[in-house]
Design a protein around this motif. Structure first.
Motif, PDB file in Angstrom:
ATOM      1  N   LEU A   1       0.794  -1.187  -0.087  1.00 28.04           N
ATOM      2  CA  LEU A   1      -0.091   0.036   0.069  1.00 28.04           C
ATOM      3  C   LEU A   1       0.662   1.231   0.174  1.00 28.04           C
ATOM      4  CD1 LEU A   1      -2.844  -0.511   2.465  1.00 28.04           C
ATOM      5  CD2 LEU A   1      -3.153   0.116   0.019  1.00 28.04           C
ATOM      6  N   ASN A   2       2.022   1.183   0.722  1.00 25.26           N
ATOM      7  CA  ASN A   2       2.885   2.400   0.762  1.00 25.26           C
ATOM      8  C   ASN A   2       3.545   2.707  -0.377  1.00 25.26           C
ATOM      9  OD1 ASN A   2       2.241   2.207   3.648  1.00 25.26           O
ATOM     10  ND2 ASN A   2       3.919   0.797   3.678  1.00 25.26           N
ATOM     11  N   LEU A   3       3.524   1.976  -1.358  1.00 25.89           N
ATOM     12  CA  LEU A   3       4.128   2.358  -2.676  1.00 25.89           C
ATOM     13  C   LEU A   3       3.208   3.014  -3.366  1.00 25.89           C
ATOM     14  CD1 LEU A   3       5.624  -1.221  -3.536  1.00 25.89           C
ATOM     15  CD2 LEU A   3       6.792   0.672  -2.578  1.00 25.89           C
ATOM     16  N   PHE A   4       2.238   3.153  -3.389  1.00 25.89           N
ATOM     17  CA  PHE A   4       1.286   4.247  -3.880  1.00 25.89           C
ATOM     18  C   PHE A   4       1.332   5.283  -3.418  1.00 25.89           C
ATOM     19  CE2 PHE A   4      -0.314  -0.180  -4.928  1.00 25.89           C
ATOM     20  CZ  PHE A   4      -0.583  -0.034  -6.355  1.00 25.89           C
ATOM     21  N   HIS A   5       1.924   6.291  -3.772  1.00 26.48           N
ATOM     22  CA  HIS A   5       2.030   7.618  -3.321  1.00 26.48           C
ATOM     23  C   HIS A   5       0.978   8.688  -3.872  1.00 26.48           C
ATOM     24  CE1 HIS A   5       5.649   6.629  -1.537  1.00 26.48           C
ATOM     25  NE2 HIS A   5       6.101   6.050  -2.848  1.00 26.48           N
TER      26      HIS A   5
END
Ligand code: HEM
Length: 147
Positions: free
Chosen positions: A37-41
Motif C-alpha cells: 500500500l505504501n508504494l502508492f504515493h
C-alpha cells in the motif's frame, strides 16, 4: 489449446466487470502484503485498506492491471507481441519500488479472485491454465525489471 479455451471461457464473463474483480484481487493482495500500500504515493492517506481501494487513484491502477490481463488473454496466441510492453512495465515497477517477489503474490491474489468468482468453475486445470499465462507475463515483467 485446452488452456486457452479455459482462460477465454472464464474471462468472457469476468472481463465484463473488470474493476470489481480487480478490487477483489487487490483486497487480497493488500491483505497478504500490506506494505505494498505504501508504494502508492497517491497521498490519499487512507485506512483501513478498504477505503484505499475505493479511491479513484487505486481504482485507476486496478483498471490498468485488469487491462493488461485483458491484453494477455486477447493475445494468448501471440503473447510475444506484448514483450516490449511488458519489459517496460516491469521496469516501471522497479522504479516505483515493487520487487519481483510481489508479482508472485499478485498471482496468488489473481487465483483467489478466480476462485471467488468462478466457484465450481474453478477447477485444477483452469487454475493451472491461468497460472501458466500469468507466469509468462510476470517473467517478461521481471526481465524488464532487472534490465
Ligand atoms: C503503474 C504499483 C502490480 C500494471 C503502477 C504505479 C504504481 C504501481 C505505484 C505508478 C502509479 C500509477 O500509474 O498508478 C504496483 C504494485 C503492484 C503492481 C504495488 C503489486 C505488486 C501490477 C501488475 C500489473 C500492473 C501485476 C499488470 C499486470 C500497471 C500499469 C501501470 C502501473 C499498466 C501504468 C504504467 C505506466 O504509467 O506506464 N503500479 N503495481 N501493476 N501498473 Fe502497477
Amino acid at each position: 489449446e485446452k488452456d486457452k479455451e479455459l482462460i477465454r471461457g472464464s474471462w468472457e464473463s469476468l472481463g465484463k466487470n473488470k474493476v470489481s474483480h480487480g478490487v477483489v484481487m487487490f483486497s487480497r493482495l493488500f491483505e497478504l502484503e500490506p506494505a505494498l500500500l505504501n508504494l502508492f504515493h497517491y497521498n490519499t492517506n487512507c485506512s483501513p485498506t478498504q477505503d484505499c481501494l475505493s479511491s479513484p487513484e487505486f481504482l485507476d491502477h486496478v483498471t490498468k492491471v485488469m487491462l493488461v490481463i485483458d491484453a494477455a488473454v486477447s493475445h494468448l496466441d501471440d503473447l510475444h507481441t506484448l514483450e516490449d510492453f511488458l519489459l517496460n512495465l516491469g521496469k516501471k515497477h522497479q522504479t516505483v519500488g515493487v520487487n519481483t517477489q510481489s508479482f508472485a503474490v499478485v498471482g496468488e491474489s489473481l487465483l483467489y479472485m478466480l476462485q471467488c468468482s468462478l466457484g465450481h468453475g474453478y477447477t485444477g486445470p483452469l487454475r493451472q491454465a491461468w497460472l501458466n499465462m500469468y507466469t509468462i507475463v510476470v517473467a517478461a515483467m521481471s526481465r524488464g525489471w532487472a534490465k
